[in-house]
Design a protein around this motif. Structure first.
Motif, PDB file in Angstrom:
ATOM      1  N   GLU A   1       1.011  -1.441  -0.052  1.00  0.00           N
ATOM      2  CA  GLU A   1       0.083  -0.115  -0.431  1.00  0.00           C
ATOM      3  C   GLU A   1       0.670   1.332   0.382  1.00  0.00           C
ATOM      4  O   GLU A   1       1.853   1.792   0.342  1.00  0.00           O
ATOM      5  CB  GLU A   1      -1.019   0.171   1.052  1.00  0.00           C
ATOM      6  CG  GLU A   1      -1.659  -0.693   1.317  1.00  0.00           C
ATOM      7  CD  GLU A   1      -3.015  -1.197   2.426  1.00  0.00           C
ATOM      8  OE1 GLU A   1      -3.515   0.495   3.441  1.00  0.00           O
ATOM      9  OE2 GLU A   1      -3.732  -1.924   2.973  1.00  0.00           O
ATOM     10  N   PRO A   2       0.492   1.386  -0.680  1.00  0.00           N
ATOM     11  CA  PRO A   2       1.023   3.790  -0.643  1.00  0.00           C
ATOM     12  C   PRO A   2       0.912   4.181   0.607  1.00  0.00           C
ATOM     13  O   PRO A   2       0.621   5.725   0.606  1.00  0.00           O
ATOM     14  CB  PRO A   2       0.782   4.488  -1.736  1.00  0.00           C
ATOM     15  CG  PRO A   2      -1.314   3.650  -1.814  1.00  0.00           C
ATOM     16  CD  PRO A   2      -0.772   2.229  -1.410  1.00  0.00           C
ATOM     17  N   LEU A   3       0.506   3.636   1.589  1.00  0.00           N
ATOM     18  CA  LEU A   3       0.681   4.540   3.212  1.00  0.00           C
ATOM     19  C   LEU A   3       2.225   4.343   3.743  1.00  0.00           C
ATOM     20  O   LEU A   3       2.963   3.012   3.865  1.00  0.00           O
ATOM     21  CB  LEU A   3      -0.200   3.915   4.241  1.00  0.00           C
ATOM     22  CG  LEU A   3      -1.691   4.232   3.595  1.00  0.00           C
ATOM     23  CD1 LEU A   3      -2.520   2.851   3.857  1.00  0.00           C
ATOM     24  CD2 LEU A   3      -1.909   5.373   3.056  1.00  0.00           C
ATOM     25  N   LEU A   4       2.650   5.179   4.468  1.00  0.00           N
ATOM     26  CA  LEU A   4       4.203   5.164   5.549  1.00  0.00           C
ATOM     27  C   LEU A   4       3.737   5.779   6.767  1.00  0.00           C
ATOM     28  O   LEU A   4       3.083   6.815   7.145  1.00  0.00           O
ATOM     29  CB  LEU A   4       4.882   5.921   5.053  1.00  0.00           C
ATOM     30  CG  LEU A   4       6.422   6.329   6.113  1.00  0.00           C
ATOM     31  CD1 LEU A   4       6.895   5.331   5.776  1.00  0.00           C
ATOM     32  CD2 LEU A   4       7.150   7.686   4.907  1.00  0.00           C
TER      33      LEU A   4
ATOM     34  N   ASN B   1       5.417  11.737  20.797  1.00  0.00           N
ATOM     35  CA  ASN B   1       3.711  11.961  21.161  1.00  0.00           C
ATOM     36  C   ASN B   1       3.032  11.998  19.956  1.00  0.00           C
ATOM     37  O   ASN B   1       2.046  12.606  20.242  1.00  0.00           O
ATOM     38  CB  ASN B   1       3.983  12.549  22.376  1.00  0.00           C
ATOM     39  CG  ASN B   1       2.495  11.000  23.298  1.00  0.00           C
ATOM     40  OD1 ASN B   1       2.425  10.335  23.156  1.00  0.00           O
ATOM     41  ND2 ASN B   1       1.702  12.360  24.200  1.00  0.00           N
ATOM     42  N   ALA B   2       3.593  11.197  18.941  1.00  0.00           N
ATOM     43  CA  ALA B   2       2.858  11.165  18.060  1.00  0.00           C
ATOM     44  C   ALA B   2       2.582   9.890  16.442  1.00  0.00           C
ATOM     45  O   ALA B   2       3.976   9.839  16.909  1.00  0.00           O
ATOM     46  CB  ALA B   2       2.989  12.527  16.757  1.00  0.00           C
TER      47      ALA B   2
ATOM     48  N   ILE C   1      -0.353   9.151   3.055  1.00  0.00           N
ATOM     49  CA  ILE C   1      -0.611   8.409   1.971  1.00  0.00           C
ATOM     50  C   ILE C   1       0.442   9.906   0.705  1.00  0.00           C
ATOM     51  O   ILE C   1       0.028  10.107   0.722  1.00  0.00           O
ATOM     52  CB  ILE C   1      -1.631   8.922   1.440  1.00  0.00           C
ATOM     53  CG1 ILE C   1      -2.290   8.119   0.343  1.00  0.00           C
ATOM     54  CG2 ILE C   1      -2.501  10.237   1.594  1.00  0.00           C
ATOM     55  CD1 ILE C   1      -3.708   7.640   0.493  1.00  0.00           C
ATOM     56  N   PHE C   2       0.874   8.347  -0.154  1.00  0.00           N
ATOM     57  CA  PHE C   2       1.248   8.462  -1.609  1.00  0.00           C
ATOM     58  C   PHE C   2       0.885   8.807  -3.053  1.00  0.00           C
ATOM     59  O   PHE C   2       0.269   7.459  -3.095  1.00  0.00           O
ATOM     60  CB  PHE C   2       2.798   8.204  -1.718  1.00  0.00           C
ATOM     61  CG  PHE C   2       4.015   7.976  -0.827  1.00  0.00           C
ATOM     62  CD1 PHE C   2       4.552   9.246  -0.897  1.00  0.00           C
ATOM     63  CD2 PHE C   2       3.764   7.672   0.899  1.00  0.00           C
ATOM     64  CE1 PHE C   2       5.787   9.705   0.207  1.00  0.00           C
ATOM     65  CE2 PHE C   2       4.759   7.744   2.016  1.00  0.00           C
ATOM     66  CZ  PHE C   2       5.649   8.578   0.879  1.00  0.00           C
ATOM     67  N   ASP C   3       0.089   9.629  -3.141  1.00  0.00           N
ATOM     68  CA  ASP C   3      -0.855   9.831  -4.196  1.00  0.00           C
ATOM     69  C   ASP C   3      -1.558  11.306  -5.317  1.00  0.00           C
ATOM     70  O   ASP C   3      -1.898  11.169  -5.531  1.00  0.00           O
ATOM     71  CB  ASP C   3      -1.889   9.963  -3.169  1.00  0.00           C
ATOM     72  CG  ASP C   3      -2.936  10.677  -2.803  1.00  0.00           C
ATOM     73  OD1 ASP C   3      -2.170  11.960  -2.556  1.00  0.00           O
ATOM     74  OD2 ASP C   3      -3.949  10.888  -2.103  1.00  0.00           O
TER      75      ASP C   3
ATOM     76  N   LEU D   1      -2.600  11.780   6.774  1.00  0.00           N
ATOM     77  CA  LEU D   1      -4.349  10.861   6.062  1.00  0.00           C
ATOM     78  C   LEU D   1      -4.422  11.049   7.484  1.00  0.00           C
ATOM     79  O   LEU D   1      -5.804  11.459   7.993  1.00  0.00           O
ATOM     80  CB  LEU D   1      -3.869   9.320   5.568  1.00  0.00           C
ATOM     81  CG  LEU D   1      -4.911   8.845   5.185  1.00  0.00           C
ATOM     82  CD1 LEU D   1      -5.760   9.622   4.448  1.00  0.00           C
ATOM     83  CD2 LEU D   1      -4.372   7.425   4.678  1.00  0.00           C
ATOM     84  N   LYS D   2      -3.791  10.318   8.384  1.00  0.00           N
ATOM     85  CA  LYS D   2      -4.258   9.971   9.929  1.00  0.00           C
ATOM     86  C   LYS D   2      -3.433  10.486  10.717  1.00  0.00           C
ATOM     87  O   LYS D   2      -2.381  10.480  10.391  1.00  0.00           O
ATOM     88  CB  LYS D   2      -4.951   8.794   9.805  1.00  0.00           C
ATOM     89  CG  LYS D   2      -6.829   8.580   9.556  1.00  0.00           C
ATOM     90  CD  LYS D   2      -6.377   6.940   9.575  1.00  0.00           C
ATOM     91  CE  LYS D   2      -7.554   6.743   8.000  1.00  0.00           C
ATOM     92  NZ  LYS D   2      -8.492   4.925   8.643  1.00  0.00           N
TER      93      LYS D   2
END
Length: 834
Positions: free
Chosen positions: A225-228, A235-236, A241-243, A252-253
């Motif tokens: 998936e294109p999600l890192l 504290n995060a 998302i690579f779109d 993204l979130k």
């Protein structure tokens, strides 16, 4: 479930999650329960690697232990010389059966077969410490991150370097590869930046600056998936998302908290679902007590938002405001203009914030002669917002108290001629109707001002310099924390101190009122949190925590107490146990020693013990039996319903109204019922009485002439001078039966003068003991109504009547004076203008 110490590293397979803390690590099943615990290291564990049914742990002394997961036994232990090969990274290369690759701080790498316990190959390295090892999508290819910022793509089968990259931001903290068809590699840095590299063209294609405000602790591309997914010490936790065609990641979130300890927390709104918190990291955030998806980040305070946005200096340190020390919020006009005002460390101007827009507001509230105040290092020290949300009141360390309009940000006046106090202003508060303003100064004065005219109304001297004030607007109760660690409660209507609480042994950091204004909760540097009951003026609860509470706030619905603590990033919620179980609010003894309570969510077993301790006094409270009479001087009423005694004088009218219009009709087939004896309390008729009634229907006149139980008890009472038993008989009878019994006391109805005398003595005994007062009045009234013609003709009865009359008159005069006094006080409270 939590573990006793901070977690240093994590690893996971398809079934278990491994977490290391200190020299021990545990395996969690279902991400909750501790299934296995592994003990054997003497130093702190800093690397974990799952390996099928085994798990590998490495400590800071470079001792490597391989454990069997389910039996918790050691399979193999390898010891390395720290001076020659100190392990800094570990990797299991793909398709390499039973083999692990170890990286060292000296720069060399070693490939081991852990089944045969053999060193297969040693890679000389690049004379730089290895900080990260990552498997590439291609077999035999490994990415090696070095302390210099170099990333080496190396083929471990032929010991050949395929390509090299270099980032300019320090050591490589983490590496990950995209597996969705794009030849892209991401690397993390200690500055919070992420580099994206194209492996085919061998060049840098993009940079994700300030992905985190601190070092990148880990980054991972989700498989296919294109999600890192990235996390850091701020504290995060963020998902990118690579779109886009440019190849840059878009946020993204995210789930995030404060990256520095919290300075102030307050509930926002009246539903008790949002908590506003300010931190040393300079941000203002809103946390939801319902679900994390409702959290908001109001952002970082900027000196000039437009300039920062125009010049792209949003993350420049020079443009950031100092941390927020104090803030207040009011949601009455939040949809119209800013509803939050905040003081910043070392600044004389206060910033406004908008909760709905989740951003910093439009104005900086500062006095008209702000240049002069700036020269004298004046800072804002106390703030408040009116309940209508229209005005803000700001107190300065110079002693001035100014009023500003929240809609326009304009200055609307000051309290006092030049300044309100000679010393620094420690607190300001406005009542719920915008009529009264209360200010407290460091010189020890509490001043009351008219909000509209800005004129001084009253001044009160305090025993010590105040540090914090807090107003409960609904009740008009003002809490004052002093520098001598005492708490004073002042009624702003009468302007008098109504309660004083002593017990804290350190500086009081914050206070909170319960929604109904009955409790005052205080937190101090002595690590104690105390709950004071205002009506009784007693300490009803006290407990100690490991870290001193800096700020606390009570939910408007009364269900939670939220606290923040020294050097802690989180907000802790304590549930109000009085909402869901019986709690005895008895004062704590003077020699009470509070126990240390773990912060919420830290230890499951101790929470169970705490509940058992709390349940102890509940049983005592349930078993408590109130006495029939609290004091012999008090008049006590009976517990009988009014229908038993109130209508005794009107029985003739009631019987006439209830007289049936026609005789009852006998049903054709009456259902079977168990016969009962007539009376107020239903009693079943015994079988012997049934047989006697069936055997003989001849009336025995001797039974009719027999005296009733009440008459017999009265005769005994006259002899022994005890009248509890005849009174208990009367209490069990209904109004009609009582009239029959009292009517039968006269000689004409089968009674005697002695019985009537005994009845009057029973009434006298009731008035003497001051119990069942209303029954005595009702019974005496009916007795006089029935026998008024006979009483004057009998000297014995006349003498008893004279004694009883004087006793009744004395009692009624005393009662009447109490009634008159109470009525006067009530009329004064309703009509007087305080």
């Amino acid at each position: 479930n939590s573990v006793p110490q901070d977690i240093t590293c994590l690893a996971a397979d398809g079934r278990l999650v491994f977490a290391a803390y200190g020299n021990v690590f545990s395996a969690f099943s279902r991400n909750k329960e501790v299934a296995h615990t592994f003990r054997g290291h003497n130093a702190e564990i800093h690397l974990l690697q799952h390996f099928g049914d085994h798990v590998i742990s490495i400590d800071t002394d470079s001792i490597l232990i391989i454990w069997h997961v389910y039996s918790e036994e050691k399979y193999l232990q390898l010891t390395f010389d720290k001076a020659v090969f100190k392990i800094s990274a570990i990797l299991h290369p793909s398709t390499y059966l039973n083999k692990i690759l170890l990286g060292s701080e000296q720069g060399s790498l070693q490939l081991w077969n852990i089944k045969s316990n053999k060193l297969l190959y040693t890679f000389p390295g690049w004379n730089l410490a290895v900080t990260a090892l990552q498997q590439a999508p291609a077999v035999d290819v490994i990415a090696v991150g070095l302390v210099s910022g170099q990333i080496i793509i190396h083929n471990i089968k032929f010991d050949e370097t395929l390509m090299k990259f270099r980032q300019d931001w320090g050591p490589v903290t983490s590496i990950s590869f995209r597996t969705d068809g794009h030849p892209v590699m991401a690397s993390g840095s200690p500055l919070g930046h992420i580099s994206l590299w194209d492996l085919e063209e061998r060049k840098l294609i993009n940079q994700m600056r300030n992905a985190h405000s601190t070092a990148i602790a880990g980054l991972t591309f989700l498989h296919g998936e294109p999600l890192l997914l990235t996390n850091g010490a701020d504290n995060a936790l963020r998902i990118w998302i690579f779109d886009s065609t440019a190849g840059e990641g878009r946020l993204l979130k995210f789930r995030m908290g404060h990256s520095a300890p919290i300075t102030k927390i307050r509930y926002y709104g009246q539903n008790g679902q949002q908590i506003l918190s300010a931190s040393h990291d300079g941000t203002l955030q809103s946390f939801s007590t319902i679900h994390e998806k409702y959290n908001k980040n109001l952002g970082q305070g900027m000196i000039n938002k437009k300039q920062a946005k125009r010049k792209g200096l949003k993350n420049c340190e020079s443009m950031r405001l100092p941390p927020i020390t104090v803030f207040v919020a009011e949601n009455a006009r939040e949809s119209d203009w800013d509803g939050i005002i905040a003081c910043h460390q070392g600044r004389f101007s206060c910033s406004t914030w908008n909760y709905q827009k989740c951003t910093m507001g439009s104005y900086f509230l500062k006095p008209e002669n702000w240049k002069k105040d700036k020269q004298h290092n004046t800072t804002a020290s106390a703030i408040d917002i009116t309940s209508c949300g229209n005005f803000a009141i700001i107190g300065l360390t110079s002693g001035k108290v100014d009023v500003y309009n929240m809609q326009s940000g304009m200055h609307r006046g000051s309290f006092g001629m030049e300044k309100a106090h000679e010393g620094a202003v420690r607190g300001v508060a406005v009542d719920g109707l915008n009529q009264l303003t209360v200010t407290a100064g460091s010189e020890g004065l509490l001043k009351f001002w008219n909000f509209k005219s800005k004129m001084l109304i009253h001044t009160t001297n305090l025993s010590s310099s105040p540090s914090i004030i807090l107003l409960h607007r609904d009740s008009g109760i003002l809490g004052i924390a002093s520098d001598d660690f005492s708490l004073n409660v002042v009624d702003i209507e009468t302007r008098r101190t109504v309660r004083e609480f002593l017990g804290h042994e350190g500086q009081i950091n914050d206070m909170a009122f319960s929604p109904d204004g009955r409790w005052l909760i205080s937190g101090s540097m002595d690590c104690s949190i105390r709950i004071w009951d205002l009506p009784s003026g007693c300490l009803i609860d006290c407990f100690l925590v490991d870290s001193a509470p800096l700020s606390l706030t009570m939910s408007p619905t009364g269900d939670f107490l939220a606290t923040s603590h020294v050097d802690n990033l989180g907000i802790y919620l304590w549930s109000n146990i009085s909402l869901y179980s019986l709690v005895s609010l008895r004062p704590l003894p003077a020699d009470y020693v509070p126990s240390v309570v773990m912060l919420p969510g830290t230890c499951h077993s101790q929470e169970v013990e705490l509940l058992e301790e709390i349940e102890g006094p509940n049983d005592e409270m349930i078993d408590y039996d109130s006495p029939e009479q609290l004091n012999e001087q008090l008049l006590t009423l009976s517990l009988l319903p009014e229908s038993r005694w109130k209508n005794l004088l009107n029985l003739a009218v009631i019987k006439k109204k209830n007289k049936p219009k026609e005789p009852p009709k006998v049903p054709k087939s009456a259902p079977f019922f168990i016969p009962t004896v007539p009376g107020l309390v239903p009693k079943y008729l015994s079988s012997e009485q049934d047989t006697d009634a069936q055997q003989s229907k001849v009336i025995n006149l001797g039974i009719l002439a027999q005296k009733s139980d009440f008459c017999l008890k009265l005769e005994e009472g006259l002899n022994h001078n005890k009248y509890e038993s005849p009174l208990n008989v009367l209490k069990e009878l209904g109004p009609s039966a009582i009239e029959i019994e009292l009517r039968s006391l006269s000689p004409e109805c089968g009674g005697s003068v002695k019985l009537m005398q005994s009845f009057l003595k029973m009434i006298e005994a009731m008035l003497t003991t001051k119990r069942d007062f209303e029954l005595a009045q009702a019974y005496l009234a009916l007795f006089l109504k029935l026998h008024l013609k006979i009483l004057p003709s009998e000297p014995v009865l006349l003498e008893e009547m004279t004694t009883l009359s004087s006793q009744l008159e004395e009692t009624w005069i005393h009662l009447q004076s109490l009634f008159n006094q109470s009525l006067c006080v009530l009329n004064f409270i309703k009509s007087a203008l305080l």
